[in-house]
Design a protein around this motif. Structure first.
Motif, PDB file in Angstrom:
ATOM      1  N   TYR A  86       0.818  -1.218   0.000  1.00  0.00           N
ATOM      2  CA  TYR A  86       0.000   0.000   0.000  1.00  0.00           C
ATOM      3  C   TYR A  86       0.849   1.264   0.000  1.00  0.00           C
ATOM      4  O   TYR A  86       0.401   2.304  -0.453  1.00  0.00           O
ATOM      5  CB  TYR A  86      -0.965  -0.008   1.183  1.00  0.00           C
ATOM      6  N   LEU A  87       2.053   1.161   0.524  1.00  0.00           N
ATOM      7  CA  LEU A  87       3.013   2.266   0.456  1.00  0.00           C
ATOM      8  C   LEU A  87       4.232   1.762  -0.288  1.00  0.00           C
ATOM      9  O   LEU A  87       4.607   0.591  -0.158  1.00  0.00           O
ATOM     10  CB  LEU A  87       3.432   2.735   1.857  1.00  0.00           C
ATOM     11  N   GLU A  88       4.836   2.643  -1.064  1.00  0.00           N
ATOM     12  CA  GLU A  88       6.055   2.244  -1.755  1.00  0.00           C
ATOM     13  C   GLU A  88       7.195   3.156  -1.322  1.00  0.00           C
ATOM     14  O   GLU A  88       6.994   4.329  -1.020  1.00  0.00           O
ATOM     15  CB  GLU A  88       5.868   2.256  -3.266  1.00  0.00           C
ATOM     16  N   GLN A  89       8.377   2.570  -1.282  1.00  0.00           N
ATOM     17  CA  GLN A  89       9.576   3.304  -0.917  1.00  0.00           C
ATOM     18  C   GLN A  89      10.299   3.724  -2.188  1.00  0.00           C
ATOM     19  O   GLN A  89      10.397   2.950  -3.135  1.00  0.00           O
ATOM     20  CB  GLN A  89      10.486   2.427  -0.079  1.00  0.00           C
ATOM     21  N   ILE A  90      10.767   4.956  -2.182  1.00  0.00           N
ATOM     22  CA  ILE A  90      11.533   5.478  -3.314  1.00  0.00           C
ATOM     23  C   ILE A  90      12.812   6.109  -2.788  1.00  0.00           C
ATOM     24  O   ILE A  90      12.916   6.445  -1.611  1.00  0.00           O
ATOM     25  CB  ILE A  90      10.710   6.499  -4.134  1.00  0.00           C
ATOM     26  N   ASP A  91      13.776   6.245  -3.675  1.00  0.00           N
ATOM     27  CA  ASP A  91      15.035   6.882  -3.283  1.00  0.00           C
ATOM     28  C   ASP A  91      14.790   8.332  -2.893  1.00  0.00           C
ATOM     29  O   ASP A  91      13.938   9.017  -3.472  1.00  0.00           O
ATOM     30  CB  ASP A  91      16.037   6.829  -4.439  1.00  0.00           C
ATOM     31  N   ASN A  92      15.543   8.786  -1.927  1.00  0.00           N
ATOM     32  CA  ASN A  92      15.489  10.170  -1.492  1.00  0.00           C
ATOM     33  C   ASN A  92      16.548  10.949  -2.274  1.00  0.00           C
ATOM     34  O   ASN A  92      17.741  10.756  -2.044  1.00  0.00           O
ATOM     35  CB  ASN A  92      15.749  10.272   0.012  1.00  0.00           C
ATOM     36  N   PRO A  93      16.128  11.824  -3.186  1.00  0.00           N
ATOM     37  CA  PRO A  93      17.124  12.539  -3.988  1.00  0.00           C
ATOM     38  C   PRO A  93      18.009  13.479  -3.159  1.00  0.00           C
ATOM     39  O   PRO A  93      19.125  13.786  -3.563  1.00  0.00           O
ATOM     40  CB  PRO A  93      16.282  13.318  -4.987  1.00  0.00           C
ATOM     41  N   ALA A  94      17.539  13.884  -1.995  1.00  0.00           N
ATOM     42  CA  ALA A  94      18.318  14.794  -1.155  1.00  0.00           C
ATOM     43  C   ALA A  94      19.297  14.061  -0.239  1.00  0.00           C
ATOM     44  O   ALA A  94      20.221  14.672   0.285  1.00  0.00           O
ATOM     45  CB  ALA A  94      17.374  15.650  -0.311  1.00  0.00           C
ATOM     46  N   ASP A  95      19.072  12.748  -0.050  1.00  0.00           N
ATOM     47  CA  ASP A  95      19.921  11.988   0.868  1.00  0.00           C
ATOM     48  C   ASP A  95      19.911  10.529   0.423  1.00  0.00           C
ATOM     49  O   ASP A  95      18.943   9.802   0.680  1.00  0.00           O
ATOM     50  CB  ASP A  95      19.397  12.118   2.301  1.00  0.00           C
TER      51      ASP A  95
END
Length: 134
Positions: A88-97
């Motif tokens: 239900y939730l997806e994880q994505i890369d954090n462009p700031a960290d």
């Protein structure tokens, strides 16, 4: 004067009744969409609502934990982790960290929640504005 007070009370009671009927429809829509998958809990409702209101803006896990109101941090973590594990939730890369990940609604959640919103919205419009729905 007494008749006016009774009329006012009757109008308030009718308005409150209409509101509660619409609210019940929202609850029914939520249960229909999420109960069988184990997401019928009010705390998921709050989490998903807050994420929906952020549109496609991803949040940190810590921020997601804060969106689960009324429970301990440990319990909030369980809710968020269950939503991730069940898609239900997806994880994505954090462009700031690059060391951290961000969370957002998955397409699955977006579609199911849209159905809840549409059903509840129709009910609220019909119940709160009966002259416009007929």
């Amino acid at each position: 004067m007494r008749g006016k007070n009774k009329a006012d009370r009757d109008l308030r009671r009718a308005a409150r009744t209409r509101f509660l009927l619409a609210l019940r429809e929202l609850d029914d829509a939520w249960v229909a969409a999420f109960h069988k998958s184990g997401f019928g809990d009010i705390y998921f409702s709050r989490l998903f609502t807050e994420l929906w209101l952020r549109d496609s803006l991803a949040v940190s896990k810590t921020d997601a934990y804060d969106l689960v109101k009324g429970v301990s941090m440990q319990t909030a973590m369980k809710y968020v982790n269950k939503a991730i594990a069940d898609g239900y939730l997806e994880q994505i890369d954090n462009p700031a960290d690059g060391r951290s990940r961000l969370l957002r609604m998955s397409p699955l959640l977006h579609e199911q929640f849209a159905q809840v919103i549409d059903r509840a919205n129709s009910a609220f419009l019909a119940v709160l504005n009966p002259e416009k729905s007929g």
